[in-house]
Enzyme design. Structure first.
Site, PDB file in Angstrom:
ATOM      1  N   SER A 380       0.925  -1.212   0.111  1.00  0.00           N
ATOM      2  CA  SER A 380       0.039   0.046   0.163  1.00  0.00           C
ATOM      3  C   SER A 380       0.988   1.292  -0.152  1.00  0.00           C
ATOM      4  O   SER A 380       1.849   1.221   0.867  1.00  0.00           O
ATOM      5  CB  SER A 380      -0.954  -0.025   1.240  1.00  0.00           C
ATOM      6  OG  SER A 380      -1.535   1.185   1.288  1.00  0.00           O
ATOM      7  N   GLY A 383       2.277   3.609  -5.067  1.00  0.00           N
ATOM      8  CA  GLY A 383       2.018   4.286  -6.483  1.00  0.00           C
ATOM      9  C   GLY A 383       1.279   3.646  -7.500  1.00  0.00           C
ATOM     10  O   GLY A 383       1.293   4.093  -8.425  1.00  0.00           O
ATOM     11  N   LYS A 384       0.459   2.602  -7.048  1.00  0.00           N
ATOM     12  CA  LYS A 384      -0.300   1.839  -8.045  1.00  0.00           C
ATOM     13  C   LYS A 384      -1.464   2.710  -8.577  1.00  0.00           C
ATOM     14  O   LYS A 384      -1.691   2.686  -9.776  1.00  0.00           O
ATOM     15  CB  LYS A 384      -0.953   0.383  -7.407  1.00  0.00           C
ATOM     16  CG  LYS A 384       0.323  -0.369  -7.020  1.00  0.00           C
ATOM     17  CD  LYS A 384      -0.424  -1.811  -6.584  1.00  0.00           C
ATOM     18  CE  LYS A 384      -1.094  -1.666  -5.162  1.00  0.00           C
ATOM     19  NZ  LYS A 384      -0.365  -1.339  -4.161  1.00  0.00           N
ATOM     20  N   GLU A 508      -8.643  -4.654  -9.331  1.00  0.00           N
ATOM     21  CA  GLU A 508      -9.440  -5.790  -8.471  1.00  0.00           C
ATOM     22  C   GLU A 508     -10.843  -5.815  -8.788  1.00  0.00           C
ATOM     23  O   GLU A 508     -11.573  -5.743  -7.619  1.00  0.00           O
ATOM     24  CB  GLU A 508      -8.745  -5.927  -7.266  1.00  0.00           C
ATOM     25  CG  GLU A 508      -8.979  -7.410  -6.627  1.00  0.00           C
ATOM     26  CD  GLU A 508      -8.251  -8.603  -7.673  1.00  0.00           C
ATOM     27  OE1 GLU A 508      -8.970  -8.964  -8.370  1.00  0.00           O
ATOM     28  OE2 GLU A 508      -7.183  -8.829  -6.886  1.00  0.00           O
TER      29      GLU A 508
END
Length: 604
Positions: A380, A383-384, A508
């Site tokens: 977490s 930078g996704k 997701e």
């Protein structure tokens, strides 16, 4: 074109308000005709004291002619008719001006980049659209009409008073500079108070919007008392500004009353002495008093107009600030062709920071292969989500460039690029409206009933939709509160399916579904991902195992790229992450078959 911010001087003073009204292109013919009627209204009102003068000077029942009675009655009728029609036309013009301002502001808000909404609370933005424009509307539709007609009445009355007796007129006009010396500081004070009041109103609206939109969180957290204190503090701020505004208004009203009463006493006293000396007739004195009455009311209206104008200055400055913000250019560049979308997406030494001293991505080099599934994983805060935002062109890289093939993304039109992306997030946001509206949301083409139902069927949303009393016409409520998380997610997937995107971005998308629904929706996603460029933020091991390529992000840096088995064997942090956060059971690196069997057992 994007707007260029102006200097502070260009955003203050009267210029911004006048430009804002001028840019709305008001109907000049309508306003001109309304002003002409106002002139007739004023002229009719100015004739009445003259007719009264003649009536007083030569009054006797025997000399009272029907023509005089008809003249006075006609003047009253013309004044009423012309005044009423002029007020309607000017009011209509004012409403059109404000509607145009609101339309410009609304178009601007929709064209502003995401970064603007990061820096400005939604409640404050809504306040500019509603409260600030209401202040401008009140000025134009109400006070401007009265002040315009009042100004004509004052000029006409003063001119006729000069013709009747210039000495008495000069005595009365001596009160004007004295009044201005007092009123100007009060006007500046009103402007400062108004600007502060508008800012305080915007902050209070922002707080209210946040609390009401997250009322479930407030109640579950037992935060009612603390939020009450926050609200009470905001109400107190509004109260204090309101008191300051009331004090200034309470000073202006009595001050003007004293000035007007002094003028009336002056006319009666000085005029009475002139009548006694024979320098002035009784009819002239009566006409002077009637003209003074015609001046008193407009002066009060103009005073209110300038007070409201000071308030509108503060509101206008905030509106102009928004209108001058840089906006997204949706049409610059060419439309991406199918041949372009068959090329890889490359991030070439991309860095990005929301704040200058806090980089989120640092020199990222990634190639997203066309027609393949690329998974982005990492702890977490790595930078996704920011990487997704750069691909969606919500932000531009601080350094480096994102390319489609060999061309930077900026070479393609923003509208064309985003129209080729299908995005399904964990939250699966929905808007207030029907299920039908949400599935077809944003499409610029008509959607047939067959297309809609097919998209819902492929997303396995038709099962719960058909069970609802109103089916596809069911209202979902604000933020979809009448639907479960899984139902919202399936609507989001149906929306992406209906767009038939060339690039699919999934955060997701099955995370909120039960195991049975997840299997069905995963089958639909597998079909949707086939031969499409797909980027997935992966939170589950099953998603990672299906990816053609995995990119591991750690604190904004790419530290590993490869397939699951490759990273498992070569990347210690990835293996630790897979065991702790993706649910991988510890197993020997050389035995990926056992890992797959373990995952299959867990998901059964």
């Amino acid at each position: 074109m994007t707007s260029v911010p102006h200097s502070k001087n260009e955003r203050t003073g009267w210029g911004p308000f006048l430009r804002l009204v001028r840019d709305t292109k008001p109907n000049k013919w309508l306003i001109g005709f309304a002003l002409l009627l106002s002139v007739f209204n004023t002229l009719a009102g100015l004739v009445i004291p003259l007719l009264t003068k003649e009536l007083v000077d030569g009054f006797s029942m025997s000399q009272l002619s029907p023509l005089q009675i008809v003249g006075i009655a006609g003047a009253f009728l013309v004044q009423a008719a012309a005044g009423g029609l002029a007020a309607y036309l000017l009011g209509r013009a004012g409403q059109a001006v404000v509607a145009s301002i609101r339309e410009r502001l609304w178009r601007k808000l929709l064209a502003l980049p995401v970064s603007y909404f990061d820096d400005n609370r939604s409640g404050e933005t809504v306040s500019r659209m509603t409260n600030d424009t209401t202040v401008v509307r009140t000025l134009i539709s109400d006070h401007l009409i009265n002040s315009a007609t009042g100004l004509i009445a004052i000029v006409g009355s003063v001119a006729l008073m000069l013709a009747l007796d210039w000495r008495m007129t000069i005595v009365l006009l001596a009160a004007v500079p004295i009044t201005m010396l007092v009123m100007m500081p009060l006007g500046r004070k009103m402007h400062q108070i108004s600007k502060g009041l508008q800012n305080e109103t915007a902050r209070f609206s922002g707080m209210l919007n946040q609390v009401v939109s997250e009322i479930r969180l407030v109640k579950l957290s037992g935060a009612e008392s603390s939020e009450f204190e926050n609200g009470r503090e905001g109400i107190g701020g509004l109260y204090r500004f309101g008191l300051r505004e009331t004090r200034v208004a309470a000073t202006i009203g009595p001050l003007m009353g004293v000035v007007m009463m002094a003028m009336l006493v002056t006319i009666v006293g000085y005029g009475g002495a002139r009548v006694s000396n024979g320098d002035l007739s009784a009819g002239d004195l009566v006409a002077f008093i009637l003209y003074l009455v015609q001046i008193v009311m407009p002066v009060g209206q103009i005073t209110q107009f300038f007070a409201q104008l000071q308030k509108a200055r503060g509101a206008t400055e905030r509106i102009v600030e928004t209108l001058q913000e840089r906006e997204e250019d949706f049409d610059r560049g060419r439309e991406p062709a199918d041949a372009d979308l068959a090329k890889p997406i490359r991030l070439d030494r991309v860095s990005f920071a929301y704040q200058p001293d806090a980089p989120v991505l640092k020199g990222v080099d990634i190639e997203i292969a066309p027609g393949r599934v690329t998974a982005i994983v990492g702890p977490s805060g790595s930078g996704k989500t920011t990487l997704f935002a750069l691909l969606e062109r919500f932000y531009s890289p601080t350094d480096g460039v994102v390319r489609l093939g060999d061309e930077p993304l900026e070479a393609f039109s923003l509208h064309g690029w985003r129209s080729r992306i299908g995005y399904v997030s964990q939250e699966s946001p929905v808007v207030d409206g029907t299920i039908r509206h949400n599935i077809a949301y944003g499409l610029d083409r008509p959607v047939s009933e067959e297309e809609l139902r097919e998209a819902a069927r492929m997303a396995y949303a038709d099962q719960f939709i058909d069970e609802l009393e109103r089916g596809y016409d069911t209202e979902v409520g604000e933020r979809g509160v009448r639907l479960s998380g899984g139902q919202r997610q399936r609507i989001g997937i149906a929306r992406a399916l209906l767009r038939n995107p060339a690039i699919l971005m999934l955060d997701e998308a099955t995370s909120s579904l039960d195991s049975n629904s997840e299997k069905n929706v995963q089958l639909a996603l597998d079909g949707l991902m086939k031969d499409r460029t797909t980027v997935v933020i992966a939170h589950r091991l099953s998603t990672v195992l299906r990816a053609d390529r995995i990119v591991f992000l750690e604190r904004g840096v790419v530290t590993g790229v490869g397939r699951h088995e490759e990273l498992l064997a070569s990347h210690a942090l990835y293996r630790e992450f897979a065991e702790r956060q993706l649910g991988l059971e510890p197993a020997a690196p050389e035995a990926p078959t056992r890992e797959l069997e373990s995952v299959a057992r867990k998901e059964r």
